[in-house]
Design a protein around this motif. Structure first.
Motif, short mmCIF file in Angstrom:
data_model
loop_
_atom_site.label_atom_id
_atom_site.label_comp_id
_atom_site.label_asym_id
_atom_site.label_seq_id
_atom_site.Cartn_x
_atom_site.Cartn_y
_atom_site.Cartn_z
N VAL A 43 0.84 -1.20 0.00
CA VAL A 43 0.00 0.00 0.00
C VAL A 43 0.88 1.25 0.00
CG1 VAL A 43 -1.62 1.35 1.40
CG2 VAL A 43 -2.03 -1.07 1.01
N ILE A 44 1.91 1.26 0.84
CA ILE A 44 2.77 2.45 0.88
C ILE A 44 3.57 2.58 -0.42
CG2 ILE A 44 4.76 1.44 2.08
CD1 ILE A 44 3.37 5.00 2.54
N LEU A 45 3.93 1.46 -1.04
CA LEU A 45 4.62 1.54 -2.34
C LEU A 45 3.72 2.19 -3.40
CD1 LEU A 45 6.60 -1.78 -2.88
CD2 LEU A 45 7.48 0.50 -2.43
N VAL A 46 2.48 1.79 -3.45
CA VAL A 46 1.54 2.38 -4.42
C VAL A 46 1.36 3.87 -4.13
CG1 VAL A 46 -0.87 2.39 -5.17
CG2 VAL A 46 0.35 0.22 -4.94
N LEU A 47 1.20 4.21 -2.86
CA LEU A 47 1.03 5.61 -2.49
C LEU A 47 2.25 6.43 -2.87
CD1 LEU A 47 -0.88 7.60 -1.15
CD2 LEU A 47 0.18 7.04 1.03
N LEU A 48 3.43 5.91 -2.58
CA LEU A 48 4.66 6.63 -2.93
C LEU A 48 4.87 6.68 -4.43
CD1 LEU A 48 7.11 5.51 -0.11
CD2 LEU A 48 5.92 7.71 -0.35
N ASP A 92 18.99 19.48 -4.46
CA ASP A 92 17.86 20.15 -3.81
C ASP A 92 16.53 19.52 -4.21
OD1 ASP A 92 19.58 21.90 -2.56
OD2 ASP A 92 19.37 23.48 -4.09
N LEU A 93 16.43 19.10 -5.46
CA LEU A 93 15.21 18.44 -5.92
C LEU A 93 15.01 17.11 -5.21
CD1 LEU A 93 12.75 18.27 -7.76
CD2 LEU A 93 14.23 17.30 -9.53
N VAL A 94 16.09 16.35 -5.08
CA VAL A 94 16.02 15.06 -4.38
C VAL A 94 15.58 15.27 -2.94
CG1 VAL A 94 17.38 13.10 -3.54
CG2 VAL A 94 17.70 13.94 -5.87
N LEU A 95 16.15 16.27 -2.27
CA LEU A 95 15.78 16.57 -0.89
C LEU A 95 14.32 17.00 -0.78
CD1 LEU A 95 16.65 16.82 2.05
CD2 LEU A 95 17.35 19.18 1.54
N ALA A 96 13.87 17.83 -1.71
CA ALA A 96 12.48 18.30 -1.68
C ALA A 96 11.51 17.13 -1.87
CB ALA A 96 12.26 19.36 -2.77
N VAL A 97 11.83 16.22 -2.79
CA VAL A 97 10.96 15.07 -3.02
C VAL A 97 10.97 14.14 -1.80
CG1 VAL A 97 10.63 13.00 -4.43
CG2 VAL A 97 11.11 15.20 -5.53
N ALA A 98 12.15 13.91 -1.24
CA ALA A 98 12.25 13.05 -0.05
C ALA A 98 11.46 13.64 1.12
CB ALA A 98 13.71 12.84 0.34
N LEU A 99 11.55 14.94 1.31
CA LEU A 99 10.81 15.57 2.40
C LEU A 99 9.30 15.58 2.13
CD1 LEU A 99 13.19 18.52 3.34
CD2 LEU A 99 12.75 16.41 4.62
N THR A 100 8.92 15.56 0.88
CA THR A 100 7.50 15.46 0.54
C THR A 100 6.97 14.05 0.83
OG1 THR A 100 7.76 17.14 -1.18
CG2 THR A 100 5.80 15.74 -1.30
N ALA A 101 7.78 13.04 0.53
CA ALA A 101 7.35 11.65 0.73
C ALA A 101 7.45 11.21 2.19
CB ALA A 101 8.19 10.72 -0.14
N LEU A 102 8.32 11.84 2.97
CA LEU A 102 8.55 11.42 4.36
C LEU A 102 7.29 11.38 5.22
CD1 LEU A 102 10.67 10.53 6.41
CD2 LEU A 102 11.01 12.95 6.96
N PRO A 103 6.41 12.37 5.18
CA PRO A 103 5.20 12.29 6.01
C PRO A 103 4.31 11.10 5.67
CG PRO A 103 5.50 14.53 5.22
CD PRO A 103 6.52 13.68 4.52
N PHE A 104 4.29 10.70 4.39
CA PHE A 104 3.48 9.54 4.01
C PHE A 104 4.06 8.27 4.62
CE2 PHE A 104 2.49 12.70 0.83
CZ PHE A 104 1.12 12.58 0.72
N ALA A 145 6.04 8.11 7.28
CA ALA A 145 5.90 8.20 8.74
C ALA A 145 4.47 7.86 9.18
CB ALA A 145 6.30 9.59 9.21
N THR A 146 3.49 8.35 8.46
CA THR A 146 2.10 8.04 8.78
C THR A 146 1.83 6.55 8.64
OG1 THR A 146 1.41 10.23 8.08
CG2 THR A 146 -0.30 8.54 8.19
N HIS A 147 2.38 5.95 7.59
CA HIS A 147 2.25 4.51 7.39
C HIS A 147 2.84 3.75 8.56
CE1 HIS A 147 4.63 0.93 6.11
NE2 HIS A 147 3.44 0.50 5.78
N TYR A 148 4.05 4.12 8.98
CA TYR A 148 4.73 3.42 10.07
C TYR A 148 3.96 3.55 11.38
CZ TYR A 148 8.27 1.88 13.32
OH TYR A 148 8.93 1.21 14.32
N VAL A 149 3.50 4.76 11.68
CA VAL A 149 2.77 4.98 12.94
C VAL A 149 1.44 4.21 12.93
CG1 VAL A 149 1.56 6.72 14.32
CG2 VAL A 149 3.87 7.17 13.47
#
Length: 144
Positions: A65-70, A89-101, A103-107
């Motif tokens: 599910v998280i793979l599909v979402l990401l 900077d683009l890689v960092l921006a994308v990683a920071l955009t995906a991180l909350p998803f 983290a929410t999955h893990y929690v």
């Protein structure tokens, strides 16, 4: 033959199979001990094996599910941030955009497996809502 009620150690091992999902901060790392519990217990205790199978299926399904979402979030973030950033900077921006998803999955996964472990430790036979049906029939259920 009358089946014996589950012992505390049997319930503890079944709960541990569910709690192994907490190791999945690195994706699917918790799957290895869960499958190990399943393999060791499939003949000794079908109930523990069924709980471990359910826990393993839960980890695999939530990972997919998280793979599909990401797979949706990352390309959208690339397009969205691509006009503003480039390179690292683009890689960092994308990683920071995906991180909350992630983290929410893990929690969320953590809350659900702790609920399962607590139910098992208190003597209930726990089944995840959709995954429990995939783990097979409840033939291994015993009186708790």
């Amino acid at each position: 033959m009358t089946e014996q009620p589950l012992t505390v150690s049997e319930r503890r091992l079944a709960a541990a199979a569910h709690l192994c999902a907490l190791l999945s901060v690195l994706p699917l790392l918790g799957l290895f001990p869960t499958v190990g519990i399943y393999n060791r217990q499939k003949k000794a205790s079908p109930w523990i094996a069924q709980q471990a199978m359910q826990a393993a299926l839960f980890q695999v399904v939530t990972f997919n599910v998280i793979l599909v979402l990401l797979a949706i979030v990352v390309p959208v973030a690339l397009v969205g941030w691509g006009t503003r950033y480039d390179g690292g900077d683009l890689v960092l921006a994308v990683a920071l955009t995906a991180l909350p998803f992630f983290a929410t999955h893990y929690v969320t996964q953590g809350v659900l497996v702790m609920r399962a472990a607590r139910a098992i430790r208190t003597g209930e036979d726990y089944r995840y809502r959709w995954i429990g049906k995939l783990a097979g029939p409840a033939e291994a259920e015993r009186r708790l």
